[in-house]
Motif scaffolding. Structure first.
Motif, PDB file in Angstrom:
ATOM      1  N   GLY A  56      -4.219   3.114  -0.328  1.00  0.00           N
ATOM      2  CA  GLY A  56      -4.324   1.680  -0.131  1.00  0.00           C
ATOM      3  C   GLY A  56      -5.711   1.242   0.305  1.00  0.00           C
ATOM      4  O   GLY A  56      -6.187   0.176  -0.089  1.00  0.00           O
ATOM      5  N   GLU A  57      -6.388   2.074   1.089  1.00  0.00           N
ATOM      6  CA  GLU A  57      -7.732   1.734   1.546  1.00  0.00           C
ATOM      7  C   GLU A  57      -8.723   1.769   0.380  1.00  0.00           C
ATOM      8  O   GLU A  57      -9.628   0.929   0.296  1.00  0.00           O
ATOM      9  CB  GLU A  57      -8.178   2.711   2.644  1.00  0.00           C
ATOM     10  N   ALA A  58      -8.567   2.709  -0.525  1.00  0.00           N
ATOM     11  CA  ALA A  58      -9.432   2.762  -1.705  1.00  0.00           C
ATOM     12  C   ALA A  58      -9.241   1.519  -2.566  1.00  0.00           C
ATOM     13  O   ALA A  58     -10.209   0.983  -3.116  1.00  0.00           O
ATOM     14  CB  ALA A  58      -9.144   4.019  -2.520  1.00  0.00           C
ATOM     15  N   MET A  59      -8.005   1.029  -2.653  1.00  0.00           N
ATOM     16  CA  MET A  59      -7.748  -0.186  -3.427  1.00  0.00           C
ATOM     17  C   MET A  59      -8.400  -1.389  -2.751  1.00  0.00           C
ATOM     18  O   MET A  59      -8.916  -2.278  -3.422  1.00  0.00           O
ATOM     19  CB  MET A  59      -6.240  -0.404  -3.571  1.00  0.00           C
ATOM     20  N   ARG A  60      -8.399  -1.405  -1.425  1.00  0.00           N
ATOM     21  CA  ARG A  60      -9.063  -2.497  -0.696  1.00  0.00           C
ATOM     22  C   ARG A  60     -10.556  -2.487  -1.001  1.00  0.00           C
ATOM     23  O   ARG A  60     -11.152  -3.545  -1.258  1.00  0.00           O
ATOM     24  CB  ARG A  60      -8.829  -2.352   0.812  1.00  0.00           C
ATOM     25  N   PRO A 109       0.807  -1.223   0.000  1.00  0.00           N
ATOM     26  CA  PRO A 109       0.000   0.000   0.000  1.00  0.00           C
ATOM     27  C   PRO A 109       0.838   1.270   0.000  1.00  0.00           C
ATOM     28  O   PRO A 109       0.356   2.326  -0.438  1.00  0.00           O
ATOM     29  CB  PRO A 109      -0.824  -0.130   1.292  1.00  0.00           C
ATOM     30  N   GLU A 110       2.091   1.175   0.459  1.00  0.00           N
ATOM     31  CA  GLU A 110       2.946   2.370   0.484  1.00  0.00           C
ATOM     32  C   GLU A 110       3.302   2.839  -0.916  1.00  0.00           C
ATOM     33  O   GLU A 110       3.775   3.973  -1.099  1.00  0.00           O
ATOM     34  CB  GLU A 110       4.221   2.100   1.294  1.00  0.00           C
ATOM     35  N   PHE A 111       3.097   1.996  -1.936  1.00  0.00           N
ATOM     36  CA  PHE A 111       3.368   2.377  -3.314  1.00  0.00           C
ATOM     37  C   PHE A 111       2.090   2.761  -4.064  1.00  0.00           C
ATOM     38  O   PHE A 111       2.112   2.927  -5.276  1.00  0.00           O
ATOM     39  CB  PHE A 111       4.074   1.236  -4.054  1.00  0.00           C
TER      40      PHE A 111
END
Length: 415
Positions: free
Chosen positions: A265-269, A259-261
């Motif tokens: 990251g939460e939106a991708m989840r 997620p750091e890249f």
């Protein structure tokens, strides 16, 4: 500093630049028929670097890397964590499709060796490679993509790799402008102005929702790396249910580990939760094609993958829609369909009644983005590569006051 352009000069594909006869920047493959590899060939005929540094995980930058390990040499390979994962995913896919044929320049053993010599680095972490100091900076192209700054003690080279200056939902645009004495810049869309991303997304969403409301199915051919995840994020943000099929499923699972890249990251989840991944078992694809739904699937140019099942199922109904999400290379079925309304799909000639549309979700900087980036290097010599109009763009830059040239394929430049 000595730079030898083994690929990517005056073309898009097989990027490879050898620095000081010891440090190799990228080692890609050009998807042609037959595939094209960097100058010098492979398996003993190509470069023998002391180390390899990779900008990002697209086939035209990493597709030939395992072939560097086919002999006795074991140069360390430096990259970000997502780039390593993507490179290995692409290598295994190449083996699955072409293993044991001239179209595959490496073996399973070569791919295994990659994991033995791989060295991972984050952004802005300086490391040593073949006697050079190297630093990665976020390039805003796909997860893990990097500008590469190379310092040999006398000259600082900035290799831009592929980059984007505008935010995407998946990754943030590049803001890095490291000091450099020479810049090698990509120029893929040097002669194009992208429409504003918000407007592209709005038109795409409106078109998709209209088709679903009318009872149709939307097939969205998409590249597995970057584009599939961007479209998943778009669908989730606008409450559009979707199916995801092809290599993009594995890529999505992988990039969620880093997620750091990612920009969010939460939106991708949430996007992963919103999508349904297709297994392809027991005729599942044909059943899905009959639903009022969105199907995001490889291949992005209709040159293979699960799209070969979906298109023949939906092509005859004018309520259905095929929405291309990126550039269609000349000679591909996708380009043929856009230009003529028909295409050769899975050995069948289909005259398509479904609506065909194209949306520019490009992850590259356009003409304005390139100039914005290069404006910070007004007094820095520029070497233009990775584009079909490199010499033209170099001339444009010279007219605007830059010191710019476009090296030719195989050319060596001393800077």
């Amino acid at each position: 500093m000595n730079l030898q352009f083994l690929g990517g000069a005056g073309e898009v594909g097989r990027s490879a630049i050898l620095v000081n006869d010891s440090l190799l920047l990228d080692f890609g493959m050009k998807t042609a028929d037959p595939p094209q590899y960097p100058v010098g060939g492979l398996r003993g005929g190509g470069p023998a670097p002391d180390a390899v540094v990779v900008s990002h995980g697209h086939l035209d930058h990493v597709g030939s890397i395992p072939a560097l390990l086919s002999g006795d040499a074991r140069p360390p390979i430096h990259w970000t964590p997502p780039t390593e994962e993507l490179a290995l995913t692409l290598a295994r896919d190449t083996l699955k499709l072409h293993g044991g044929t001239p179209r595959c320049p490496f073996t399973e053993e070569d791919v295994r060796r990659v994991t033995e010599v791989a060295e991972r680095h984050g952004y802005r972490e300086t490391f040593e490679a073949a006697g050079h100091e190297v630093t990665f900076f976020n390039a805003g192209h796909i997860p893990g993509s990097a500008h590469v700054l190379v310092d040999d003690g006398e000259t600082r080279l900035l290799y831009t790799g592929d980059f984007h200056t505008e935010n995407q939902r998946l990754v943030s645009g590049t803001t890095a402008r490291p000091d450099a004495d020479i810049v090698i810049t990509e120029s893929t869309y040097a002669d194009v102005e992208h429409d504003p991303r918000d407007g592209v997304e709005e038109r795409f969403v409106e078109s998709v929702k209209t088709t679903l409301w009318e009872g149709g199915t939307v097939v969205v051919p998409a590249f597995a790396i970057g584009r599939t995840q961007e479209l998943m994020l778009v669908c989730a943000a606008h409450d559009i249910d979707c199916y995801v099929d092809g290599m993009g499923k594995d890529v999505t699972r992988m990039i969620r580990q880093y997620p750091e890249f990612l920009r969010d990251g939460e939106a991708m989840r949430r996007a992963k939760s919103n999508a349904r991944f297709v297994t392809g078992r027991d005729g599942q694809r044909k059943r899905i094609a009959d639903q009022q739904t969105v199907i995001i699937t490889t291949a992005g140019m209709l040159s293979g993958g699960p799209a070969m099942t979906y298109i023949p199922e939906i092509y005859a109904n004018p309520v259905n829609k095929i929405c291309f999400s990126g550039y269609q290379v000349e000679g591909t079925p996708g380009r043929q369909l856009l230009e003529t309304g028909s295409a050769e799909i899975d050995d069948r000639h289909l005259r398509v009644s479904a609506q065909v549309e194209s949306y520019d979700f490009s992850a590259h900087a356009d003409s304005g983005g390139l100039r914005d980036f290069l404006s910070d290097y007004e007094d820095t010599p520029l070497l233009v590569n990775h584009g079909d109009s490199c010499e033209w763009f170099a001339e444009q830059l010279r007219d605007e006051g830059h010191d710019a040239i476009a090296p030719e394929l195989g050319e060596t430049v001393d800077v």
